[in-house]
Design a protein around this motif. Structure first.
Motif, PDB file in Angstrom:
ATOM      1  N   UNK A 197       0.837  -1.195   0.000  1.00  0.00           N
ATOM      2  CA  UNK A 197       0.000   0.000   0.000  1.00  0.00           C
ATOM      3  C   UNK A 197       0.872   1.244   0.000  1.00  0.00           C
ATOM      4  N   UNK A 198       0.475   2.219  -0.805  1.00  0.00           N
ATOM      5  CA  UNK A 198       1.113   3.530  -0.791  1.00  0.00           C
ATOM      6  C   UNK A 198       0.083   4.544  -0.347  1.00  0.00           C
ATOM      7  N   UNK A 199       0.397   5.258   0.746  1.00  0.00           N
ATOM      8  CA  UNK A 199      -0.552   6.178   1.362  1.00  0.00           C
ATOM      9  C   UNK A 199      -1.372   5.459   2.416  1.00  0.00           C
ATOM     10  N   UNK A 213      -3.425 -10.402   1.593  1.00  0.00           N
ATOM     11  CA  UNK A 213      -2.619 -10.101   2.774  1.00  0.00           C
ATOM     12  C   UNK A 213      -1.806  -8.834   2.528  1.00  0.00           C
ATOM     13  N   UNK A 214      -1.890  -7.880   3.442  1.00  0.00           N
ATOM     14  CA  UNK A 214      -1.046  -6.688   3.393  1.00  0.00           C
ATOM     15  C   UNK A 214       0.339  -7.072   3.895  1.00  0.00           C
ATOM     16  N   UNK A 215       1.344  -6.961   3.023  1.00  0.00           N
ATOM     17  CA  UNK A 215       2.689  -7.403   3.397  1.00  0.00           C
ATOM     18  C   UNK A 215       3.685  -6.262   3.526  1.00  0.00           C
ATOM     19  N   UNK A 216       3.339  -5.083   2.998  1.00  0.00           N
ATOM     20  CA  UNK A 216       4.286  -3.974   3.057  1.00  0.00           C
ATOM     21  C   UNK A 216       3.563  -2.668   2.787  1.00  0.00           C
ATOM     22  N   UNK A 217       4.264  -1.570   3.040  1.00  0.00           N
ATOM     23  CA  UNK A 217       3.643  -0.289   2.754  1.00  0.00           C
ATOM     24  C   UNK A 217       4.597   0.879   2.903  1.00  0.00           C
ATOM     25  N   UNK A 267       5.985  11.208   5.052  1.00  0.00           N
ATOM     26  CA  UNK A 267       6.781  11.404   6.265  1.00  0.00           C
ATOM     27  C   UNK A 267       7.234  10.021   6.752  1.00  0.00           C
ATOM     28  N   UNK A 268       8.539   9.775   6.713  1.00  0.00           N
ATOM     29  CA  UNK A 268       9.050   8.441   7.028  1.00  0.00           C
ATOM     30  C   UNK A 268       8.689   7.997   8.440  1.00  0.00           C
ATOM     31  N   UNK A 269       8.721   8.921   9.388  1.00  0.00           N
ATOM     32  CA  UNK A 269       8.382   8.563  10.767  1.00  0.00           C
ATOM     33  C   UNK A 269       6.915   8.174  10.883  1.00  0.00           C
ATOM     34  N   UNK A 270       6.061   8.911  10.188  1.00  0.00           N
ATOM     35  CA  UNK A 270       4.630   8.580  10.217  1.00  0.00           C
ATOM     36  C   UNK A 270       4.383   7.244   9.540  1.00  0.00           C
ATOM     37  N   UNK A 271       5.079   6.979   8.449  1.00  0.00           N
ATOM     38  CA  UNK A 271       4.936   5.692   7.778  1.00  0.00           C
ATOM     39  C   UNK A 271       5.351   4.563   8.708  1.00  0.00           C
ATOM     40  N   UNK A 272       6.452   4.771   9.446  1.00  0.00           N
ATOM     41  CA  UNK A 272       6.927   3.743  10.372  1.00  0.00           C
ATOM     42  C   UNK A 272       5.912   3.489  11.480  1.00  0.00           C
ATOM     43  N   UNK A 299       6.351  -6.183   9.706  1.00  0.00           N
ATOM     44  CA  UNK A 299       7.778  -6.178  10.052  1.00  0.00           C
ATOM     45  C   UNK A 299       8.411  -4.840   9.665  1.00  0.00           C
ATOM     46  N   UNK A 300       9.342  -4.381  10.460  1.00  0.00           N
ATOM     47  CA  UNK A 300       9.998  -3.098  10.160  1.00  0.00           C
ATOM     48  C   UNK A 300      10.631  -3.099   8.778  1.00  0.00           C
ATOM     49  N   UNK A 301      11.135  -4.264   8.398  1.00  0.00           N
ATOM     50  CA  UNK A 301      11.825  -4.345   7.103  1.00  0.00           C
ATOM     51  C   UNK A 301      10.893  -4.168   5.916  1.00  0.00           C
ATOM     52  N   UNK A 302       9.587  -4.272   6.147  1.00  0.00           N
ATOM     53  CA  UNK A 302       8.625  -4.138   5.040  1.00  0.00           C
ATOM     54  C   UNK A 302       7.838  -2.835   5.136  1.00  0.00           C
ATOM     55  N   UNK A 303       8.271  -1.918   5.969  1.00  0.00           N
ATOM     56  CA  UNK A 303       7.654  -0.594   6.073  1.00  0.00           C
ATOM     57  C   UNK A 303       8.666   0.428   5.566  1.00  0.00           C
ATOM     58  N   UNK A 304       8.275   1.204   4.567  1.00  0.00           N
ATOM     59  CA  UNK A 304       9.222   2.040   3.848  1.00  0.00           C
ATOM     60  C   UNK A 304       8.902   3.520   4.018  1.00  0.00           C
ATOM     61  N   UNK A 305       9.937   4.338   3.855  1.00  0.00           N
ATOM     62  CA  UNK A 305       9.781   5.774   4.023  1.00  0.00           C
ATOM     63  C   UNK A 305       9.263   6.491   2.802  1.00  0.00           C
ATOM     64  N   UNK A 306       9.283   5.821   1.641  1.00  0.00           N
ATOM     65  CA  UNK A 306       8.735   6.420   0.421  1.00  0.00           C
ATOM     66  C   UNK A 306       8.423   5.308  -0.563  1.00  0.00           C
ATOM     67  N   UNK A 307       7.567   5.606  -1.554  1.00  0.00           N
ATOM     68  CA  UNK A 307       7.096   4.557  -2.458  1.00  0.00           C
ATOM     69  C   UNK A 307       8.187   4.051  -3.384  1.00  0.00           C
ATOM     70  N   UNK A 308       9.126   4.925  -3.785  1.00  0.00           N
ATOM     71  CA  UNK A 308      10.185   4.480  -4.692  1.00  0.00           C
ATOM     72  C   UNK A 308      11.064   3.425  -4.018  1.00  0.00           C
TER      73      UNK A 308
END
Length: 409
Positions: A32-34, A56-60, A65-70, A79-88
């Protein structure tokens, strides 16, 4: 629940899952983005995707805002490894994962100006896309997106939610069978009241971006809800808008984008129509409704009472249809989860779109054609027509010329 109700419910559920799931089949993996903390529509998408256990939602990348995304990812137990600070970063990292781990499609739930860049990046990396509407910021981007879909052969879906209601699908089938005769008149309305005052000056995030040309595009009211009404009119009648005469305005002082509008419509098979959409009708919630009149009968459906459409006749009493009844067609039954009398609504309609998209992904990966249920999902053609409607409504509203042709692209 009695034994007959249980049997009927099981029959419905079997119909829903027919051709989409199977024993031992893994869930379709979604990114998911956004849709991060404080965002309304992202939570709706996630609930809809999860409803049937097929996705299943596996990442996003849930926020710019990277902190808000986290924080959002942590709240969703990813998992932290599948949560990203930007879509690219998300798209690059996911593409590098093994095929049985990476996301299979991206759900885009950002403000409009990001729809195309996210979709383009995802498709160029080999991922399918399911996007909130409208498809893009403007028509030029929608046309580029169509070329990209054709070039890549990837799947693209658009969440025109109201096409997911079982009784909307039933209405479409009955019109197509000719039960109403030749369609003459279409009246579609979508009044809301949430922007009757200056919500954009408060902490209302949705109001702020929907009334901002840089993020929303050329329209607020028509871009947000008018396009839903236009899509519903075309979906139910099977006719395409061919010309329009529009009156758009911003009633609240200081607004650059429209908050109200009325449009006269002409359709390609001869019907005439009226489309009314407003965000300043005080006291209204999401009062979308449609009435279709042919030379033999009429029908009426209200989104706020979605399980009870009416058929109207010149020579006998009006008929009330009900969700879950045995007399409904196959497509309505396949999109119904519960027996009659157990209401289904907005989330279930939304979930039907996600189930259809999952069905399309499974079909493509197995080399098969999607079944009728999975195929009944707005795609890239609806995306282009939606953006054409928005831009031409704005142009017609600003013009002294009465009728403006709905240009095909």
């Amino acid at each position: 629940m009695g034994s007959l109700e249980i049997a009927h419910c099981n029959k419905i559920q079997a119909s829903v899952r027919n051709g989409i799931t199977g024993e031992g089949m893994a869930r379709v993996r979604m990114g998911m983005v956004g849709g991060g903390e404080g965002a309304f529509i992202g939570a709706v998408h996630r609930m809809a995707a999860a409803l049937d256990g097929e996705i299943e939602l596996v990442c996003g990348a849930f926020s710019a805002d990277a902190a808000r995304s986290a924080r959002s990812g942590a709240a969703l137990h990813l998992p932290r490894s599948r949560v990203y600070g930007d879509y690219a970063t998300m798209i690059t990292a996911e593409a590098a994962l093994p095929p049985d781990q990476r996301m299979q499609f991206v759900a885009i739930v950002t403000p409009n100006h990001l729809h195309f860049p996210v979709a383009e990046a995802a498709m160029r990396a080999g991922f399918h896309v399911l996007s909130d509407k409208p498809a893009t910021y403007d028509l030029d981007e929608a046309l580029k997106l169509r070329e990209l879909v054709r070039e890549t052969g990837l799947l693209y879906g658009l969440t025109h939610t109201y096409t997911g209601y079982p009784l909307v699908k039933e209405a479409r089938e009955r019109v197509a069978r000719g039960e109403l005769g030749r369609v003459r008149k279409v009246v579609v309305e979508y009044p809301q009241g949430w922007l009757a005052d200056r919500q954009e000056d408060t902490d209302n995030k949705q109001a702020a971006w929907r009334l901002d040309r840089a993020r929303a595009g050329s329209s607020s009211c028509m871009g947000d809800i008018g396009v839903h009404a236009a899509n519903l009119a075309e979906y139910v009648t099977g006719q395409k808008i061919s010309a329009m005469c529009a009156d758009l305005t911003a009633f609240v002082e200081g607004r650059e984008l429209d908050d109200d509008g009325a449009i006269l419509l002409r359709f390609d098979a001869g019907a005439r129509g009226i489309l009314f959409a407003s965000q300043v009708c005080v006291g209204e919630e999401n009062a979308l409704n449609i009435r279709v009149y042919g030379d033999k009968g009429g029908l009426e459906w209200h989104q706020q009472e979605p399980n009870t459409p009416w058929l109207k006749w010149p020579d006998r009493p009006a008929e009330m249809l009900r969700t879950g009844a045995g007399y409904l067609g196959a497509l309505a039954a396949a999109n119904t989860r519960t027996p009659g009398g157990h209401p289904e609504g907005y989330l279930e309609a939304f979930a039907n779109l996600y189930m259809a998209f999952a069905g399309q992904i499974r079909a493509q990966e197995s080399g098969n054609e999607p079944d009728a249920r999975a195929a009944d999902l707005p795609g890239i053609d609806a995306a282009v027509r939606g953006m054409t409607f928005i831009e031409q409504a704005v142009a017609a509203g600003a013009s002294d010329i009465k009728w403006h042709p709905f240009d095909e692209h």
